[in-house]
Design an enzyme around this catalytic site. Structure first.
Site, PDB file in Angstrom:
ATOM      1  N   LYS A  47      -4.549   8.485   6.093  1.00 54.27           N
ATOM      2  CA  LYS A  47      -5.515   7.454   6.465  1.00 54.27           C
ATOM      3  C   LYS A  47      -6.683   7.502   5.492  1.00 54.27           C
ATOM      4  O   LYS A  47      -7.354   8.531   5.369  1.00 54.27           O
ATOM      5  CB  LYS A  47      -5.994   7.683   7.899  1.00 54.27           C
ATOM      6  CG  LYS A  47      -7.038   6.672   8.347  1.00 54.27           C
ATOM      7  CD  LYS A  47      -7.344   6.831   9.816  1.00 54.27           C
ATOM      8  CE  LYS A  47      -8.434   5.878  10.243  1.00 54.27           C
ATOM      9  NZ  LYS A  47      -8.757   6.019  11.668  1.00 54.27           N
ATOM     10  N   LYS A  87      -2.144   4.204   6.281  1.00 56.63           N
ATOM     11  CA  LYS A  87      -3.121   3.215   6.711  1.00 56.63           C
ATOM     12  C   LYS A  87      -4.284   3.179   5.728  1.00 56.63           C
ATOM     13  O   LYS A  87      -4.779   4.255   5.377  1.00 56.63           O
ATOM     14  CB  LYS A  87      -3.619   3.608   8.104  1.00 56.63           C
ATOM     15  CG  LYS A  87      -4.707   2.722   8.663  1.00 56.63           C
ATOM     16  CD  LYS A  87      -5.179   3.277   9.963  1.00 56.63           C
ATOM     17  CE  LYS A  87      -6.395   2.479  10.373  1.00 56.63           C
ATOM     18  NZ  LYS A  87      -7.032   3.012  11.532  1.00 56.63           N
TER      19      LYS A  87
END
Ligand code: PBG
Length: 333
Positions: free
Chosen positions: A204, A257
């Site tokens: 992330k 992400k």
């Protein structure tokens, strides 16, 4: 006599031929639909930065589950906006908080729906950080705090168990603390939730594309930023390190992400791990597409399908996306 012209275009001559040689396919079963449940609402509240997405009251959970199922979408991921926040994120541990209640309602309305729950304290802390803060000795005024990694993973593990108890099929830590997957797996197993899966937000990045989400989930950090725990967008090797660690700690599925600026990372992680891989087509990616389409600059429906196809082509098995309902409809669901 030269070579005959090699003609790849032969295979593009008709829709049927194109379908025959198509390499990447999308179906509503590939989508995970993110939802925001706000404990303080009686009616849906539109999110200004995310056209078509609302914060939802808990009373809407059952009917939403049925509507999503009717579109052929098999999975959702839930975020919560609690009534109260404090510096330790205590409302995340409330069994009658928005996420446990929404999980239970959705599972009882549609038992086969795969209900995932995002596990992070930023939705529940008044400062908006993804961890428990502690004072840093000798820090200057702007820099006198740090995230206490180990105190945070203990709370995350407790929240994970709470969501599993409420009936979540999958818990998804999104905080980027070190060691949280192992802590959560250990806690789940000890409490009798060996069958609850962990989808790790393994890779992330600290991204500008989360902007609209922070309004959706009311979790913008009140000071500082998340660069001390989320990854530097400049790094690719580090993504493989994070993914390998979470796999070793017992993650069942991995996620990258955001998605669109990180298609290379999706491809890298896909090549290095055998775990199912998800990608999060985040709020800013959604907002950009809608902003351009609303101004007549791009064709909304074609852009949605192209974006989702690209993410699958890069190697994601499934996509967390706010486009899920629209895309399912475009796919004929
Ligand atoms: C953190 C979390 C965020 C998102 C999902 N989980 C925001 C952040 O890290 O700042 C972003 C999702 C999106 O932008 O769509 N709990």
């Amino acid at each position: 006599m030269g070579f005959p012209t090699i003609r790849p275009r032969r295979l593009r001559a008709s829709p049927e031929l194109r379908a025959l040689v198509r390499e990447t396919h999308l179906s509503p079963g590939d989508f995970v639909y993110p939802m925001f449940f706000n404990a303080a609402l009686d009616a849906p509240r539109p999110i200004r930065t995310m056209p078509g997405i609302d914060q939802l009251p808990l009373s809407a959970a059952r009917e939403q589950a049925k509507a999503i199922k009717a579109r052929g979408i098999g999975s959702v991921i839930l975020f919560g906006l609690p009534k109260t926040k404090d510096d330790r994120g205590s409302s995340g541990l409330d069994p009658s908080g928005p996420v446990p209640v929404a999980i239970a309602e959705m599972k009882s309305a549609v038992p086969e729906l795969v209900v995932m729950a995002d596990v992070c304290v930023d939705e529940y802390t008044d400062h908006g950080h993804c961890g428990i803060l502690k004072k840093r000795a000798g820090g200057s005024r702007a820099d006198d705090w740090e995230v206490d990694n180990d105190a945070t993973i203990a709370v995350l593990a407790e929240i994970g168990v709470l969501f599993a108890k409420a009936g979540a099929d999958v818990v998804a830590p999104s905080d980027m603390m070190d060691g949280r997957v192992a802590a959560m797996r250990t806690a789940l197993d000890a409490e009798g939730f060996a069958n609850t899966s962990i989808l790790s937000y393994a890779v992330k990045y600290a991204s500008a594309f989360y902007g609209p989400f922070r309004e959706a989930a009311d979790c913008a950090p009140k000071f500082g930023d998340r660069a001390g725990y989320q990854m530097d967008p400049a790094n690719a090797r580090e993504a493989l390190r994070e993914a390998a660690l979470d796999e070793a700690e017992g993650a069942d599925m991995l996620m990258v992400k955001p998605a669109l600026s990180y298609l290379d990372i999706i491809k890298d992680v896909r090549a290095h791990s055998r775990l199912p891989l998800g990608a999060y087509n985040v709020s800013g990616e959604y907002a950009m597409l809608h902003a351009a389409a609303d101004r007549g600059m791009i064709d909304r429906d074609r852009a949605i399908m192209e974006v989702l196809t690209s993410i699958r082509r890069a190697g994601a098995d499934f996509i967390l996306t706010y486009h899920a309902l629209a895309a399912a409809e475009l796919l004929g669901g």
